[in-house]
Design a protein around this motif. Structure first.
Motif, PDB file in Angstrom:
ATOM      1  N   VAL A 102     -18.038 -19.066   9.864  1.00  0.00           N
ATOM      2  CA  VAL A 102     -18.423 -19.391  11.229  1.00  0.00           C
ATOM      3  C   VAL A 102     -19.891 -19.049  11.485  1.00  0.00           C
ATOM      4  N   SER A 103     -20.309 -17.883  10.997  1.00  0.00           N
ATOM      5  CA  SER A 103     -21.682 -17.424  11.243  1.00  0.00           C
ATOM      6  C   SER A 103     -22.718 -18.357  10.629  1.00  0.00           C
ATOM      7  N   ARG A 104     -22.374 -18.989   9.502  1.00  0.00           N
ATOM      8  CA  ARG A 104     -23.299 -19.924   8.862  1.00  0.00           C
ATOM      9  C   ARG A 104     -23.654 -21.087   9.777  1.00  0.00           C
ATOM     10  N   ARG A 105     -22.772 -21.402  10.720  1.00  0.00           N
ATOM     11  CA  ARG A 105     -23.031 -22.495  11.666  1.00  0.00           C
ATOM     12  C   ARG A 105     -23.629 -21.989  12.969  1.00  0.00           C
ATOM     13  N   GLY A 106     -23.975 -20.696  13.026  1.00  0.00           N
ATOM     14  CA  GLY A 106     -24.553 -20.156  14.241  1.00  0.00           C
ATOM     15  C   GLY A 106     -23.560 -19.987  15.371  1.00  0.00           C
ATOM     16  N   VAL A 107     -22.266 -19.872  15.018  1.00  0.00           N
ATOM     17  CA  VAL A 107     -21.210 -19.687  16.006  1.00  0.00           C
ATOM     18  C   VAL A 107     -20.686 -18.261  15.891  1.00  0.00           C
ATOM     19  N   ALA A 108     -20.379 -17.646  17.023  1.00  0.00           N
ATOM     20  CA  ALA A 108     -19.920 -16.258  17.016  1.00  0.00           C
ATOM     21  C   ALA A 108     -18.461 -16.170  16.582  1.00  0.00           C
ATOM     22  N   PHE A 109     -18.166 -15.203  15.721  1.00  0.00           N
ATOM     23  CA  PHE A 109     -16.787 -14.858  15.361  1.00  0.00           C
ATOM     24  C   PHE A 109     -16.589 -13.418  15.830  1.00  0.00           C
ATOM     25  N   GLY A 110     -15.921 -13.263  16.970  1.00  0.00           N
ATOM     26  CA  GLY A 110     -15.822 -11.956  17.596  1.00  0.00           C
ATOM     27  C   GLY A 110     -14.438 -11.363  17.549  1.00  0.00           C
ATOM     28  N   GLN A 111     -14.227 -10.371  18.400  1.00  0.00           N
ATOM     29  CA  GLN A 111     -12.945  -9.667  18.420  1.00  0.00           C
ATOM     30  C   GLN A 111     -11.810 -10.592  18.834  1.00  0.00           C
ATOM     31  N   TYR A 157       1.332 -17.914  -5.896  1.00  0.00           N
ATOM     32  CA  TYR A 157       0.678 -17.522  -4.651  1.00  0.00           C
ATOM     33  C   TYR A 157       0.878 -16.033  -4.406  1.00  0.00           C
ATOM     34  N   CYS A 158      -0.132 -15.426  -3.790  1.00  0.00           N
ATOM     35  CA  CYS A 158      -0.007 -14.045  -3.346  1.00  0.00           C
ATOM     36  C   CYS A 158      -0.572 -13.961  -1.934  1.00  0.00           C
ATOM     37  N   ASP A 159      -0.453 -12.793  -1.318  1.00  0.00           N
ATOM     38  CA  ASP A 159      -0.967 -12.624   0.034  1.00  0.00           C
ATOM     39  C   ASP A 159      -2.494 -12.569   0.026  1.00  0.00           C
ATOM     40  N   TYR A 160      -3.096 -13.240   0.977  1.00  0.00           N
ATOM     41  CA  TYR A 160      -4.542 -13.194   1.193  1.00  0.00           C
ATOM     42  C   TYR A 160      -4.814 -11.933   2.016  1.00  0.00           C
ATOM     43  N   ARG A 161      -5.487 -10.969   1.422  1.00  0.00           N
ATOM     44  CA  ARG A 161      -5.751  -9.718   2.126  1.00  0.00           C
ATOM     45  C   ARG A 161      -6.461  -9.991   3.447  1.00  0.00           C
ATOM     46  N   PHE A 162      -5.947  -9.387   4.522  1.00  0.00           N
ATOM     47  CA  PHE A 162      -6.459  -9.697   5.854  1.00  0.00           C
ATOM     48  C   PHE A 162      -7.944  -9.383   5.975  1.00  0.00           C
ATOM     49  N   GLU A 163      -8.373  -8.235   5.445  1.00  0.00           N
ATOM     50  CA  GLU A 163      -9.784  -7.864   5.551  1.00  0.00           C
ATOM     51  C   GLU A 163     -10.669  -8.888   4.856  1.00  0.00           C
ATOM     52  N   LYS A 164     -10.226  -9.382   3.693  1.00  0.00           N
ATOM     53  CA  LYS A 164     -10.983 -10.399   2.977  1.00  0.00           C
ATOM     54  C   LYS A 164     -10.987 -11.713   3.760  1.00  0.00           C
ATOM     55  N   ALA A 165      -9.834 -12.093   4.309  1.00  0.00           N
ATOM     56  CA  ALA A 165      -9.735 -13.339   5.074  1.00  0.00           C
ATOM     57  C   ALA A 165     -10.662 -13.312   6.287  1.00  0.00           C
ATOM     58  N   ILE A 166     -10.715 -12.170   6.967  1.00  0.00           N
ATOM     59  CA  ILE A 166     -11.578 -12.048   8.137  1.00  0.00           C
ATOM     60  C   ILE A 166     -13.048 -12.126   7.731  1.00  0.00           C
ATOM     61  N   ALA A 167     -13.388 -11.472   6.626  1.00  0.00           N
ATOM     62  CA  ALA A 167     -14.781 -11.506   6.162  1.00  0.00           C
ATOM     63  C   ALA A 167     -15.211 -12.928   5.825  1.00  0.00           C
ATOM     64  N   VAL A 168     -14.328 -13.690   5.158  1.00  0.00           N
ATOM     65  CA  VAL A 168     -14.648 -15.073   4.800  1.00  0.00           C
ATOM     66  C   VAL A 168     -14.766 -15.941   6.057  1.00  0.00           C
ATOM     67  N   ALA A 169     -13.823 -15.768   6.997  1.00  0.00           N
ATOM     68  CA  ALA A 169     -13.874 -16.547   8.237  1.00  0.00           C
ATOM     69  C   ALA A 169     -15.142 -16.235   9.018  1.00  0.00           C
ATOM     70  N   ASN A 170     -15.493 -14.959   9.086  1.00  0.00           N
ATOM     71  CA  ASN A 170     -16.703 -14.547   9.793  1.00  0.00           C
ATOM     72  C   ASN A 170     -17.937 -15.178   9.167  1.00  0.00           C
ATOM     73  N   ASP A 171     -18.004 -15.162   7.840  1.00  0.00           N
ATOM     74  CA  ASP A 171     -19.147 -15.751   7.144  1.00  0.00           C
ATOM     75  C   ASP A 171     -19.198 -17.265   7.360  1.00  0.00           C
TER      76      ASP A 171
END
Length: 397
Positions: A369-378, A353-367
């Motif tokens: 959530v957005s696929r379901r038409g739900v907002a992923f905001g600040q 295991y290694c650390d999941y880069r935060f920027e990558k994790a946020i991008a994946v989470a945003n994608d």
């Protein structure tokens, strides 16, 4: 009418991680509804939350000069709800073990104060409290039945219209408007079956109650649902599932076994993912405890996978009996995975295991959530950052 504020008991919140990393305790789903939805229904009022500071932007507290604070881990029943709603000002309702169940006050109150400055009234009747993560699936069957009875007392089912679907004890089956059921078997002889609004039960599904599926949930072709299972709203489930709770917006769309497990929101299990829920020697299952940062005895013979929000498993992933996966984990690879995979981890037991880069994790989470038409905001990003900081601190200890 008082402001209804569902508070996080500090001890129980830690015991209910990883699910309470990203929501108040009352945001947990057990039965058909979340605990917050149950109290809003019983009190005929909106609810707000007293929770961790980093969650307050998304889950604010609304207080006034008339406040009814209710323990967010408490599952209401008719008698308990009546006592709570009738609690006099300046009083605290406590269990025989001293747990604060509810507080009525003109002034602000915080859970850490306990019953200081309050008159304590002991509640002598039995009640249901979600104290540990395994209680979520352990109490799920009883909570499905309780929520179902509440629903059928005020609304009518639209019934099953598909001529190729067979119901055993159809009077125990409740269908909401817009639900579609095709060539399936619904067996409600041992517990009710609730099919939510616009849900889809695809061909060849076999369901044993107690069971609930939320709004726009999907059971894939040939799904086998064993008793005491909840599929939350906008989730898709396939394969074989037994005594599990899926909070919502999560997918286990392919074959594979999931038993005595809880999935948070925005999770995905790849095809042929399986978990063990019983040890070969039939001894009690031990589960990672965030309270002591070590394995703790659940006292249960059956206990499977606990997976926090935004986590994913690759195809053919195998989870040990009693595995805890944190928030925003990407786990994959051969062999059984570790019993505890911390939040923001990437990899597998065989590969490391290694650390999941935060920027990558946020991008994946945003994608995701957005696929379901739900907002992923600040607010969601700030919650994820706070979880990362807590995880880094725990690893440093």
């Amino acid at each position: 009418m008082p402001d209804i504020i569902l508070f996080d008991d500090p001890t129980l919140r830690i015991q209910l991680l990883p699910f309470t990393y990203t929501r108040p305790v009352a945001g947990i789903r057990c039965g058909i509804h979340t605990l917050a939805e149950k109290w809003a229904d019983r009190c005929h009022s909106p609810v707000s939350f007293q929770t961790e500071a980093y969650l307050t932007q998304k889950y604010p507290q609304h207080a006034s000069d008339d406040n009814l604070y209710i323990n967010g881990a408490l599952c209401p029943d008719e008698h308990l709800a009546g006592i709570v709603k009738g609690l006099p000002y300046g009083n605290a309702l406590v269990s025989k073990q001293g747990e604060v169940l509810a507080v009525r006050t003109h002034a602000a109150w915080h859970a850490q104060e306990g019953t200081n400055r309050l008159s304590a009234v002991t509640y002598e009747e039995p009640f249901t409290m979600i104290r540990n993560v395994w209680d979520i699936f352990g109490q799920n069957g009883a909570q499905i039945k309780a929520d179902y009875e509440r629903i059928v007392s005020i609304r009518k089912s639209v019934g099953v219209s598909d001529p190729f679907t067979h119901c055993y004890k159809p009077e125990n089956v409740f269908i909401e408007e817009g639900a579609v059921i095709k060539a399936s078997i619904l067996n409600a002889e041992n517990g009710p079956i609730y099919i939510g609004r616009n849900a889809l039960i695809q061909e060849g599904s076999m369901i044993q109650g107690p069971f609930a599926i939320g709004e726009s949930g999907v059971l894939a072709q040939g799904t086998k649902i064993r008793p005491n299972t909840t599929v939350g709203p906008f989730s898709k489930v396939g394969g074989e599932v037994s005594n599990c709770v899926v909070f919502g917006y999560s997918n286990k769309g392919h074959d594979g076994y999931l038993g005595n497990s809880v999935l948070g929101e925005w999770c995905n299990l790849g095809a042929n993912t399986n978990n063990s829920n019983l040890k070969n020697d039939h001894t009690n299952v031990k589960l990672h405890s965030y309270a002591v940062n070590a394995l703790a005895d659940t006292g249960l013979m059956f206990c499977g996978l606990m997976m926090g929000d935004y986590s994913k498993a690759g195809i053919s992933t195998m989870f040990n009996t009693g595995t805890v996966v944190g928030v925003s984990v990407n786990v994959f690879g051969a062999g059984f995975q570790a019993k505890h995979v911390p939040s923001f981890s990437w990899g597998g037991a065989a590969e490391g295991y290694c650390d999941y880069r935060f920027e990558k994790a946020i991008a994946v989470a945003n994608d995701t959530v957005s696929r379901r038409g739900v907002a992923f905001g600040q607010a969601e990003e700030d919650i994820m950052r706070a979880v990362l900081e807590q995880t880094q601190y725990q690893r440093s200890q």
